[in-house]
Write a protein that holds these residues in place. Structure first.
Motif, PDB file in Angstrom:
ATOM      1  N   GLU A   4       0.854  -1.195   0.000  1.00 54.62           N
ATOM      2  CA  GLU A   4       0.000   0.000   0.000  1.00 54.62           C
ATOM      3  C   GLU A   4       0.888   1.243   0.000  1.00 54.62           C
ATOM      4  O   GLU A   4       1.868   1.313   0.733  1.00 54.62           O
ATOM      5  N   LEU A   5       0.534   2.224  -0.846  1.00 54.72           N
ATOM      6  CA  LEU A   5       1.242   3.505  -0.879  1.00 54.72           C
ATOM      7  C   LEU A   5       0.259   4.638  -0.637  1.00 54.72           C
ATOM      8  O   LEU A   5      -0.941   4.498  -0.894  1.00 54.72           O
ATOM      9  N   ARG A   6       0.813   5.745  -0.183  1.00 56.94           N
ATOM     10  CA  ARG A   6       0.020   6.955   0.037  1.00 56.94           C
ATOM     11  C   ARG A   6       0.757   8.108  -0.632  1.00 56.94           C
ATOM     12  O   ARG A   6       1.966   8.273  -0.466  1.00 56.94           O
ATOM     13  N   ALA A   7       0.020   8.904  -1.398  1.00 56.13           N
ATOM     14  CA  ALA A   7       0.574  10.109  -2.026  1.00 56.13           C
ATOM     15  C   ALA A   7      -0.154  11.303  -1.437  1.00 56.13           C
ATOM     16  O   ALA A   7      -1.384  11.349  -1.426  1.00 56.13           O
ATOM     17  N   GLU A   8       0.614  12.232  -0.919  1.00 60.90           N
ATOM     18  CA  GLU A   8       0.049  13.490  -0.442  1.00 60.90           C
ATOM     19  C   GLU A   8       0.547  14.556  -1.394  1.00 60.90           C
ATOM     20  O   GLU A   8       1.741  14.702  -1.594  1.00 60.90           O
ATOM     21  N   PHE A   9      -0.393  15.284  -2.029  1.00 61.55           N
ATOM     22  CA  PHE A   9       0.045  16.287  -2.989  1.00 61.55           C
ATOM     23  C   PHE A   9      -0.747  17.579  -2.851  1.00 61.55           C
ATOM     24  O   PHE A   9      -1.899  17.578  -2.431  1.00 61.55           O
ATOM     25  N   THR A  10      -0.073  18.652  -3.173  1.00 54.29           N
ATOM     26  CA  THR A  10      -0.693  19.970  -3.214  1.00 54.29           C
ATOM     27  C   THR A  10      -0.459  20.549  -4.597  1.00 54.29           C
ATOM     28  O   THR A  10       0.545  20.255  -5.247  1.00 54.29           O
ATOM     29  N   THR A  11      -1.400  21.345  -5.029  1.00 59.27           N
ATOM     30  CA  THR A  11      -1.259  22.060  -6.280  1.00 59.27           C
ATOM     31  C   THR A  11      -1.383  23.542  -5.983  1.00 59.27           C
ATOM     32  O   THR A  11      -2.096  23.942  -5.066  1.00 59.27           O
ATOM     33  N   GLU A  12      -0.651  24.317  -6.740  1.00 61.29           N
ATOM     34  CA  GLU A  12      -0.676  25.767  -6.546  1.00 61.29           C
ATOM     35  C   GLU A  12      -1.017  26.426  -7.870  1.00 61.29           C
ATOM     36  O   GLU A  12      -0.787  25.848  -8.921  1.00 61.29           O
ATOM     37  N   PRO A  13      -1.572  27.625  -7.861  1.00 61.29           N
ATOM     38  CA  PRO A  13      -1.668  28.540  -6.720  1.00 61.29           C
ATOM     39  C   PRO A  13      -2.839  28.193  -5.812  1.00 61.29           C
ATOM     40  O   PRO A  13      -3.843  27.660  -6.236  1.00 61.29           O
ATOM     41  N   PHE A  14      -2.623  28.481  -4.512  1.00 58.40           N
ATOM     42  CA  PHE A  14      -3.665  28.284  -3.513  1.00 58.40           C
ATOM     43  C   PHE A  14      -4.697  29.380  -3.639  1.00 58.40           C
ATOM     44  O   PHE A  14      -4.399  30.484  -4.072  1.00 58.40           O
ATOM     45  N   GLY A  54      -5.229  21.889 -15.653  1.00 55.20           N
ATOM     46  CA  GLY A  54      -6.214  22.714 -14.934  1.00 55.20           C
ATOM     47  C   GLY A  54      -5.660  24.053 -14.461  1.00 55.20           C
ATOM     48  O   GLY A  54      -6.356  24.813 -13.802  1.00 55.20           O
ATOM     49  N   GLY A  55      -4.396  24.333 -14.775  1.00 52.04           N
ATOM     50  CA  GLY A  55      -3.838  25.636 -14.438  1.00 52.04           C
ATOM     51  C   GLY A  55      -2.852  25.649 -13.283  1.00 52.04           C
ATOM     52  O   GLY A  55      -2.414  26.728 -12.851  1.00 52.04           O
ATOM     53  N   ALA A  56      -2.462  24.490 -12.774  1.00 48.17           N
ATOM     54  CA  ALA A  56      -1.490  24.473 -11.677  1.00 48.17           C
ATOM     55  C   ALA A  56      -0.144  24.986 -12.169  1.00 48.17           C
ATOM     56  O   ALA A  56       0.278  24.685 -13.285  1.00 48.17           O
ATOM     57  N   THR A  57       0.514  25.747 -11.314  1.00 47.54           N
ATOM     58  CA  THR A  57       1.862  26.223 -11.616  1.00 47.54           C
ATOM     59  C   THR A  57       2.909  25.423 -10.853  1.00 47.54           C
ATOM     60  O   THR A  57       4.092  25.534 -11.127  1.00 47.54           O
ATOM     61  N   ARG A  58       2.442  24.626  -9.895  1.00 46.35           N
ATOM     62  CA  ARG A  58       3.344  23.790  -9.101  1.00 46.35           C
ATOM     63  C   ARG A  58       2.560  22.618  -8.534  1.00 46.35           C
ATOM     64  O   ARG A  58       1.410  22.755  -8.138  1.00 46.35           O
ATOM     65  N   LEU A  59       3.215  21.465  -8.495  1.00 43.06           N
ATOM     66  CA  LEU A  59       2.655  20.268  -7.869  1.00 43.06           C
ATOM     67  C   LEU A  59       3.717  19.741  -6.918  1.00 43.06           C
ATOM     68  O   LEU A  59       4.846  19.483  -7.333  1.00 43.06           O
ATOM     69  N   THR A  60       3.361  19.619  -5.660  1.00 45.50           N
ATOM     70  CA  THR A  60       4.281  19.089  -4.659  1.00 45.50           C
ATOM     71  C   THR A  60       3.754  17.731  -4.225  1.00 45.50           C
ATOM     72  O   THR A  60       2.579  17.600  -3.898  1.00 45.50           O
ATOM     73  N   LEU A  61       4.629  16.739  -4.224  1.00 52.05           N
ATOM     74  CA  LEU A  61       4.219  15.360  -3.973  1.00 52.05           C
ATOM     75  C   LEU A  61       5.084  14.734  -2.895  1.00 52.05           C
ATOM     76  O   LEU A  61       6.304  14.900  -2.886  1.00 52.05           O
ATOM     77  N   GLN A  62       4.443  13.998  -2.006  1.00 53.88           N
ATOM     78  CA  GLN A  62       5.147  13.204  -1.004  1.00 53.88           C
ATOM     79  C   GLN A  62       4.561  11.801  -1.045  1.00 53.88           C
ATOM     80  O   GLN A  62       3.343  11.625  -0.922  1.00 53.88           O
ATOM     81  N   LEU A  63       5.409  10.792  -1.224  1.00 50.71           N
ATOM     82  CA  LEU A  63       4.978   9.397  -1.236  1.00 50.71           C
ATOM     83  C   LEU A  63       5.435   8.703   0.030  1.00 50.71           C
ATOM     84  O   LEU A  63       6.535   8.955   0.517  1.00 50.71           O
ATOM     85  N   SER A  64       4.602   7.817   0.537  1.00 49.57           N
ATOM     86  CA  SER A  64       4.995   7.025   1.703  1.00 49.57           C
ATOM     87  C   SER A  64       4.329   5.662   1.628  1.00 49.57           C
ATOM     88  O   SER A  64       3.292   5.492   1.011  1.00 49.57           O
ATOM     89  N   THR A  65       4.967   4.689   2.252  1.00 49.68           N
ATOM     90  CA  THR A  65       4.401   3.346   2.326  1.00 49.68           C
ATOM     91  C   THR A  65       3.528   3.268   3.570  1.00 49.68           C
ATOM     92  O   THR A  65       3.497   4.187   4.375  1.00 49.68           O
ATOM     93  N   GLY A  66       2.864   2.156   3.718  1.00 52.45           N
ATOM     94  CA  GLY A  66       2.073   1.938   4.923  1.00 52.45           C
ATOM     95  C   GLY A  66       2.951   1.814   6.157  1.00 52.45           C
ATOM     96  O   GLY A  66       2.484   1.946   7.273  1.00 52.45           O
ATOM     97  N   ASP A  67       4.245   1.555   5.939  1.00 53.36           N
ATOM     98  CA  ASP A  67       5.192   1.429   7.038  1.00 53.36           C
ATOM     99  C   ASP A  67       5.731   2.814   7.380  1.00 53.36           C
ATOM    100  O   ASP A  67       6.698   3.271   6.788  1.00 53.36           O
ATOM    101  N   THR A  68       5.071   3.482   8.297  1.00 53.27           N
ATOM    102  CA  THR A  68       5.497   4.825   8.678  1.00 53.27           C
ATOM    103  C   THR A  68       6.262   4.765   9.991  1.00 53.27           C
ATOM    104  O   THR A  68       6.330   3.733  10.644  1.00 53.27           O
ATOM    105  N   LYS A  69       6.797   5.888  10.378  1.00 53.58           N
ATOM    106  CA  LYS A  69       7.548   5.971  11.636  1.00 53.58           C
ATOM    107  C   LYS A  69       6.647   5.597  12.810  1.00 53.58           C
ATOM    108  O   LYS A  69       5.448   5.859  12.790  1.00 53.58           O
TER     109      LYS A  69
END
Length: 154
Positions: A2-12, A66-81
């Protein structure tokens, strides 16, 4: 795996409807069959590694189209700290909110979890060290989701 992606798109954007680039990125993740949590500060998508990794180009393309100027991505597995042992005061506040809401935090629906975060914030829980990590664990969500819930309460 299992993976998890946390992402934000800008501009906010502040108040109002979410920007088109954020909506399109969410839709691409949903169409890929991922579990999606959409919030004002970003999106969390989770699923099997192959499905999630395969969906990332479509998510990025949708955001950019869709007009994003930036995409920030963080990937993590189900095995977290490992989650640190909560401070006794924080643990007490969590138990109080569970008693008030009538269920363990992890068993609440989304609206209930958002209410729990508001109640914990009102009681000063987020001023304690490692509170977000501990509360996210108790809710069964990511830190990112807790920050989204906090943002919604303001």
């Amino acid at each position: 795996m299992e993976l998890r992606a946390e992402f934000t798109t800008e501009p906010f954007r502040g108040e109002g409807e979410p920007p088109e680039h954020a909506v399109r990125a969410r839709e691409a993740a949903t169409e890929a069959g991922l579990t999606v949590d959409f919030g004002p500060l970003g999106t969390t998508a989770s699923g099997e590694a192959d499905a999630l990794l395969g969906a990332l180009p479509a998510i990025a393309r949708a955001a950019l189209d869709g007009g994003a100027t930036r995409l920030t991505l963080q990937l993590s597995t189900g095995d977290t700290k490992p989650i640190p042992e909560p401070a006794p005061q924080l643990e007490r506040l969590i138990r109080e909110v569970e008693a008030q809401l009538g269920a363990p935090l992890a068993e609440l629906d989304r609206a209930g979890k958002q209410r729990a975060v508001r109640l914990l914030e009102e009681r000063g829980a987020f001023a304690m060290r490692k509170a977000v990590v501990t509360i996210a664990s108790a809710l069964g969500v990511t830190r990112f989701t807790v920050y989204n819930y906090l943002n919604r309460s303001h």
